[in-house]
Enzyme design. Structure first.
Site, PDB file in Angstrom:
ATOM      1  N   TRP A 105     -10.355  -1.236  17.300  1.00  0.00           N
ATOM      2  CA  TRP A 105     -10.267  -0.200  17.813  1.00  0.00           C
ATOM      3  C   TRP A 105     -11.296   0.458  17.408  1.00  0.00           C
ATOM      4  O   TRP A 105     -11.320   1.512  18.909  1.00  0.00           O
ATOM      5  CB  TRP A 105      -8.771  -0.172  16.657  1.00  0.00           C
ATOM      6  CG  TRP A 105      -7.939  -0.783  16.827  1.00  0.00           C
ATOM      7  CD1 TRP A 105      -7.353  -0.922  15.764  1.00  0.00           C
ATOM      8  CD2 TRP A 105      -6.650  -0.900  17.847  1.00  0.00           C
ATOM      9  NE1 TRP A 105      -5.858  -1.661  16.094  1.00  0.00           N
ATOM     10  CE2 TRP A 105      -5.787  -1.596  17.677  1.00  0.00           C
ATOM     11  CE3 TRP A 105      -7.144  -0.281  19.548  1.00  0.00           C
ATOM     12  CZ2 TRP A 105      -4.844  -1.942  18.611  1.00  0.00           C
ATOM     13  CZ3 TRP A 105      -6.395  -0.400  20.181  1.00  0.00           C
ATOM     14  CH2 TRP A 105      -5.047  -1.491  19.896  1.00  0.00           C
ATOM     15  N   ASP A 176      -9.863   8.142  13.414  1.00  0.00           N
ATOM     16  CA  ASP A 176      -8.380   7.695  13.243  1.00  0.00           C
ATOM     17  C   ASP A 176      -7.968   7.171  12.477  1.00  0.00           C
ATOM     18  O   ASP A 176      -8.193   5.338  11.906  1.00  0.00           O
ATOM     19  CB  ASP A 176      -9.024   6.379  14.445  1.00  0.00           C
ATOM     20  CG  ASP A 176      -7.842   5.929  14.878  1.00  0.00           C
ATOM     21  OD1 ASP A 176      -6.968   5.709  15.072  1.00  0.00           O
ATOM     22  OD2 ASP A 176      -8.081   4.521  16.000  1.00  0.00           O
ATOM     23  N   LYS A 200       3.392   3.874  13.537  1.00  0.00           N
ATOM     24  CA  LYS A 200       2.841   2.578  12.305  1.00  0.00           C
ATOM     25  C   LYS A 200       3.803   3.514  11.269  1.00  0.00           C
ATOM     26  O   LYS A 200       4.541   2.551  10.505  1.00  0.00           O
ATOM     27  CB  LYS A 200       1.707   2.589  11.830  1.00  0.00           C
ATOM     28  CG  LYS A 200       1.431   2.189  13.015  1.00  0.00           C
ATOM     29  CD  LYS A 200      -0.623   1.214  13.194  1.00  0.00           C
ATOM     30  CE  LYS A 200      -0.914   0.756  14.515  1.00  0.00           C
ATOM     31  NZ  LYS A 200      -0.736  -0.128  15.284  1.00  0.00           N
TER      32      LYS A 200
HETATM   33  C1  LIG Z   1      -6.306   1.467  13.999  1.00  0.00           C
HETATM   34  C2  LIG Z   1      -6.016   1.888  15.335  1.00  0.00           C
HETATM   35  N1  LIG Z   1      -6.437   2.643  16.522  1.00  0.00           N
HETATM   36  C3  LIG Z   1      -5.697   2.908  17.678  1.00  0.00           C
HETATM   37  C4  LIG Z   1      -4.415   1.828  18.298  1.00  0.00           C
HETATM   38  C5  LIG Z   1      -4.102   2.062  19.512  1.00  0.00           C
HETATM   39  O1  LIG Z   1      -2.794   2.821  19.504  1.00  0.00           O
HETATM   40  P1  LIG Z   1      -1.917   3.226  20.639  1.00  0.00           P
HETATM   41  O2  LIG Z   1      -1.282   1.834  21.098  1.00  0.00           O
HETATM   42  O3  LIG Z   1      -1.015   4.499  19.847  1.00  0.00           O
HETATM   43  O4  LIG Z   1      -2.689   3.928  21.380  1.00  0.00           O
HETATM   44  C6  LIG Z   1      -3.880   1.492  17.378  1.00  0.00           C
HETATM   45  C7  LIG Z   1      -3.345   0.046  17.476  1.00  0.00           C
HETATM   46  O5  LIG Z   1      -2.539  -0.820  16.369  1.00  0.00           O
HETATM   47  C8  LIG Z   1      -4.703   1.476  15.780  1.00  0.00           C
HETATM   48  O6  LIG Z   1      -4.253  -0.064  14.241  1.00  0.00           O
END
Ligand SMILES: Cc1ncc(COP(=O)(O)O)c(C=O)c1O
Length: 365
Positions: A105, A176, A200
């Site tokens: 991510w 994030d 989550k």
């Molecule tokens: C740490 C992290 N950042 C970003 C994301 C992407 O999130 P989204 O699907 O809400 O765009 C996720 C998805 O699992 C994640 O775990």
């Protein structure tokens, strides 16, 4: 009481919600008390919706201790849109943003920011397959970063920051927090901006939370589309356009639940206890189970581990699913097993997993 039996849901997201939240949502789905219509049907400009939205904001501020001078924004587009939006708002032309690369991510966040400006990778765990959080002594910032970006919990690799990085004076820290938001008390004042998809620890898919310091709002270039500027949403209190009303309603119920449980200290104690049980099962298996994350970087939210062979991993997942332990297959980029045990994941499910692990190792050792 739920009439349909529920199994243990180890999904990495969207993920398990508190049963009491689901039951309250079900009870009031057809008609909100005193309103006579469903949350799914009413205008986002109506008084009942405003009450829900502003109450969610107030409870979030209370629970997380959000100081004065921060905006709480309810947006859409997931954390994925924030990868680009935060750079659009906080990375000025000619500036550099520093990123700490700790998994898939953060790599995606870096790749989006690179489309909008210059990025310096200040620290990385890539060399060891993202099995740990970089040490402060390994982090090298650029001369004058516009911000420093971190990912507090790495959902796929199962690592988590347990000590925040020190950043140069005056440089905003951006986090994030998609997969560990509100898993413990948070010192919001240490951050310029915190963001996360809600699916989550907070609510259902469709809602993205952004907590941003007021002085960082209003910096996007004039050419930025309205929706993509934090200033738009701060000014309109998350009512610029039609918000994801049902996700905000579920957030409101989850926050009410967390406050009633006693707040984030209580949540932290429970999360520590749950994670410790699974890691003890890994560490006590005589090497049968091997954790991916190094011990000091272990996540409380996503526990990743391997078995002696891929064949045994497949068998483990299949038998666990049959035993009512769902969603344990690891992410394809790491393989193995991933047990996601977010805030709402019941401790009884952790106990069931630990018992299953011991039994499986004994039968397949
Ligand atoms: C740490 C992290 N950042 C970003 C994301 C992407 O999130 P989204 O699907 O809400 O765009 C996720 C998805 O699992 C994640 O775990």
């Amino acid at each position: 009481m739920s009439t349909v039996p529920r199994i243990f849901n180890f999904s990495a997201g969207p993920a398990v919600l508190p049963l009491s939240v689901l039951e309250e949502a079900r009870e009031h789905l057809v008609a909100l008390p005193g309103v006579g219509m469903s949350i799914l049907e009413i205008s986002h400009r109506s008084k009942p919706y405003e009450e829900i939205c502003f109450c969610a904001e107030a409870n979030l501020r209370k629970l997380a201790g959000v100081p004065e001078g921060y905006h709480v924004l309810f947006l859409q587009g997931g954390a994925t849109l924030q990868f680009a939006m935060l750079a659009m708002n906080l990375l000025p032309a000619g500036g550099t943003a520093d990123y700490i690369e700790t998994g898939v991510w953060s790599e995606k966040a870096i790749s989006e920011a690179k489309k909008l400006g210059s990025v310096h990778v200040a620290g990385s765990s890539k060399a060891t397959r993202h099995d740990r959080i970089p040490l402060q002594s390994e982090i090298r910032y650029s001369d004058a970063p516009a911000y420093v970006h971190m990912t507090s919990n790495n959902t796929i690799f199962g690592t988590q920051w347990h000590l925040l990085p020190e950043v140069p004076a005056g440089v905003p820290l951006v986090n994030d927090a998609s997969s560990d938001i509100l898993c413990r008390p948070v010192d919001v004042a240490r951050f310029g901006l915190i963001y996360g998809g809600a699916q989550k620890n907070l609510s259902i898919a469709g809602l993205t939370l952004v907590v941003v310091r007021a002085d960082l709002v209003g910096k996007a270039p004039a050419s930025t589309p309205a929706y993509l500027s934090y200033a738009t949403h701060a000014k309109e209190r998350s009512l610029y356009n039609t918000p994801p009303v049902f996700a905000i309603y579920i957030l409101h119920l989850v926050l009410k639940n967390l406050l009633a449980e006693g707040g984030l200290e209580v949540v932290e104690a429970r999360n520590r206890r749950k994670a410790a049980k699974v890691y003890a099962a890994i560490d006590g298996s005589g090497g049968y189970f091997r954790g991916h994350a190094q011990p000091e970087s272990r996540s409380w939210m996503n526990v990743t581990f391997r078995l002696p062979s891929e064949e045994l991993e497949k068998k483990f997942v299949a038998e666990a699913t049959a035993a009512g332990l769902d969603g344990l297959k690891g992410h394809r980029s790491v393989g193995g097993i991933r047990a996601s045990i977010y805030n709402a994941f019941p401790e009884a499910g952790v106990d069931a997993l630990v018992a299953f692990m011991a039994d499986f190792a004994q039968r397949n050792g």
